[in-house]
Write a protein that holds these residues in place. Structure first.
Motif, PDB file in Angstrom:
ATOM      1  N   GLU A 121      73.648  49.635  63.510  1.00  0.00           N
ATOM      2  CA  GLU A 121      74.297  50.042  62.262  1.00  0.00           C
ATOM      3  C   GLU A 121      73.241  50.325  61.203  1.00  0.00           C
ATOM      4  O   GLU A 121      72.376  49.498  60.937  1.00  0.00           O
ATOM      5  CB  GLU A 121      75.237  48.937  61.774  1.00  0.00           C
ATOM      6  N   GLU A 122      73.336  51.481  60.615  1.00  0.00           N
ATOM      7  CA  GLU A 122      72.454  51.898  59.523  1.00  0.00           C
ATOM      8  C   GLU A 122      71.003  51.445  59.710  1.00  0.00           C
ATOM      9  O   GLU A 122      70.509  50.601  58.962  1.00  0.00           O
ATOM     10  CB  GLU A 122      73.032  51.405  58.187  1.00  0.00           C
TER      11      GLU A 122
ATOM     12  N   SER B 191      81.280  51.021  59.168  1.00  0.00           N
ATOM     13  CA  SER B 191      81.201  49.622  59.602  1.00  0.00           C
ATOM     14  C   SER B 191      82.417  49.245  60.443  1.00  0.00           C
ATOM     15  O   SER B 191      82.306  48.458  61.383  1.00  0.00           O
ATOM     16  CB  SER B 191      81.117  48.687  58.396  1.00  0.00           C
TER      17      SER B 191
HETATM   18 MG   LIG Z   1      79.250  49.986  56.046  1.00  0.00          MG
END
Ligand SMILES: [Mg+2]
Ligand SMILES: Nc1ncnc2c1ncn2[C@@H]1O[C@H](COP(=O)(O)OP(=O)(O)O)[C@@H](O)[C@H]1O
Length: 418
Positions: free
Chosen positions: A327-328, A47
């Protein structure tokens, strides 16, 4: 099309000093692939890395002070790596096109005497035409609110070998133009990149403006948005309906082709159509699902389906972003969808208009990737992140060549530094 070949981040949250790909000072490594995926366990800095890229985009849009407070970042002191007194630094190494000479952008952000974040330094450099080696020449060099720029497409004539010497020569260079910026918290490339005299600064600014970070939230996408058609999906996806409206109005046939293509890729979905409620003037997406006579609206669809739909729609953007960060993407998705998504992302990135960057901790996503595309983040003994390219380990490359899937290797701890 522009391509980011490498980047270095220093002193940003868990990233004390992290480099991915090629830099001006790191030439004996491969540059970033069209798709770059960073993997790692919880707490290793994924992150932080994603947010560092977002931070850079925010610095461009709103200046460095405001960027430190956006997205719950909590200010400069919380962003700067703990125990460090140095500034936060970014270095980007990029090319405007395949045969263009690479450009290095450096940005240094620090606290001023009043404790507020400001731009301490900013520089753009490029080698001169016909000089494959040697020091690149600055065409923007800023120290706090002062700076020098060189107009046009070529750099100045300094051949200094040291920074201090270069600064003196640059100041004496008759081609250099002295500048003083009124706002020390704004990036110089914003102001200078708006001027026709500085085409190279303008094209770098355009490249950075073209970054798109996806903070997609399925719940936001279900909101009934009143505003009319909108060209591009926003970062949370809450204007999903508006984008579909735009396509319906401007490119009706294209929308139907997109919907058919997307429906074919989402398991259990047999077709997607639009339906306009004339009274409320609202557009619904109707998903025809296997086993049901009546379609479901997008308010009723699962998070996962909506998410895949949004990502695939993003990839259909007629004006693609220069750099797309996700992200993810796995959150809320059925694991078998992940390989599909990874392949979709890859073939999209390989088309060449958009470079793709994603973080993940899902082995199924990694299964679809090659070692050069994958970077492994870990926590070093000092508590800060360190990153290695999966292809740097010959054992891993060999095993993948023999047919072992990369995600499986990661799952079995083969990708951790030994
Ligand atoms: Mg993270
Ligand atoms: N300013 C900071 N300096 C050093 N480490 C930090 C800072 N801010 C956060 N961290 C550390 O970064 C780690 C979290 O990183 P994060 O990027 O959220 O990981 P991931 O997304 O991989 O789970 C945590 O261990 C946290 O302690």
């Amino acid at each position: 099309m522009a391509k980011l070949e490498g980047l270095r981040i220093r002193n940003y949250r868990a990233l004390r000093d992290v480099t991915l790909g090629k830099l001006q000072t790191l030439q004996n490594v491969d540059s970033l692939t069209p798709m770059t995926v960073v993997i790692g366990k919880n707490g290793v800095g994924k992150s932080s890395l994603f947010d560092a890229l977002g931070f850079l985009g925010d610095c461009l849009r709103v200046g460095v002070e405001e960027a430190c407070d956006l997205r719950e970042r909590g200010g400069f002191q919380r962003l700067r790596s703990h125990g460090v007194r140095e500034p936060i630094e970014f270095e980007l190494y990029y090319r405007e096109g395949l045969n263009a000479r690479p450009i290095t952008y450096e940005l240094v952000i620090n606290l001023d005497k009043s404790g507020r974040p400001y731009v301490q330094g900013e520089r753009l450099r490029q080698r001169r035409k016909g000089e494959p080696r040697g020091r690149p020449y600055s065409f923007l060099h800023r120290w706090e609110e002062w700076g020098l720029v060189w107009a046009g497409k070529e750099s100045h004539a300094s051949n200094a070998t040291e920074d201090a010497l270069e600064e003196r020569i640059m100041r004496e260079d008759p081609d250099s133009i002295a500048i003083s910026l009124t706002d020390r918290r704004k990036l110089g490339i914003v102001t200078l990149g708006a001027l026709k005299e500085h085409p190279r600064i303008a094209s770098f600014r355009e490249f950075l403006e073209g970054w798109y970070l996806s903070y997609f939230s399925p719940n936001a996408a279900r909101e009934i948005s009143k505003a009319g058609p909108q060209r591009r999906l926003d970062e949370t996806g809450k204007n999903l309906g508006n984008v579909v409206q735009f396509l319906e109005r401007e490119h009706k046939d294209r929308l139907q082709r997109i919907l058919t293509r997307i429906a074919a890729k989402i398991p259990g979905v047999e077709g997607i159509k639009t339906h306009r409620d004339e009274i409320a003037n609202h557009l619904y997406l109707l998903f025809q699902c296997a086993g049901f006579a009546e379609p479901f609206t997008h308010y009723q669809m699962s998070d996962g389906t909506l998410k895949v739909f949004a990502y695939l729609l993003l990839l259909e953007d007629p004006k693609p972003p220069s750099f797309l960060c996700i992200e993810e993407p796995e959150n809320g998705l059925y694991h078998k969808l992940l390989e599909l998504l990874a392949r979709e992302f890859r073939s999209y990135a390989e088309k060449g208009s958009t470079q793709l960057f994603a973080t993940t901790h899902q082995p199924y996503f990694v299964d679809a990737l090659s070692p050069a595309e994958v970077w492994v983040l870990e926590k070093g003994p000092d508590g800060f992140s360190k990153v290695t390219r999966a292809s740097a380990d010959p054992l891993v490359s060999n095993m993948v060549q023999e047919g072992l899937p990369l995600g499986g290797l990661w799952y079995s701890d083969y990708l951790d530094a030994r």
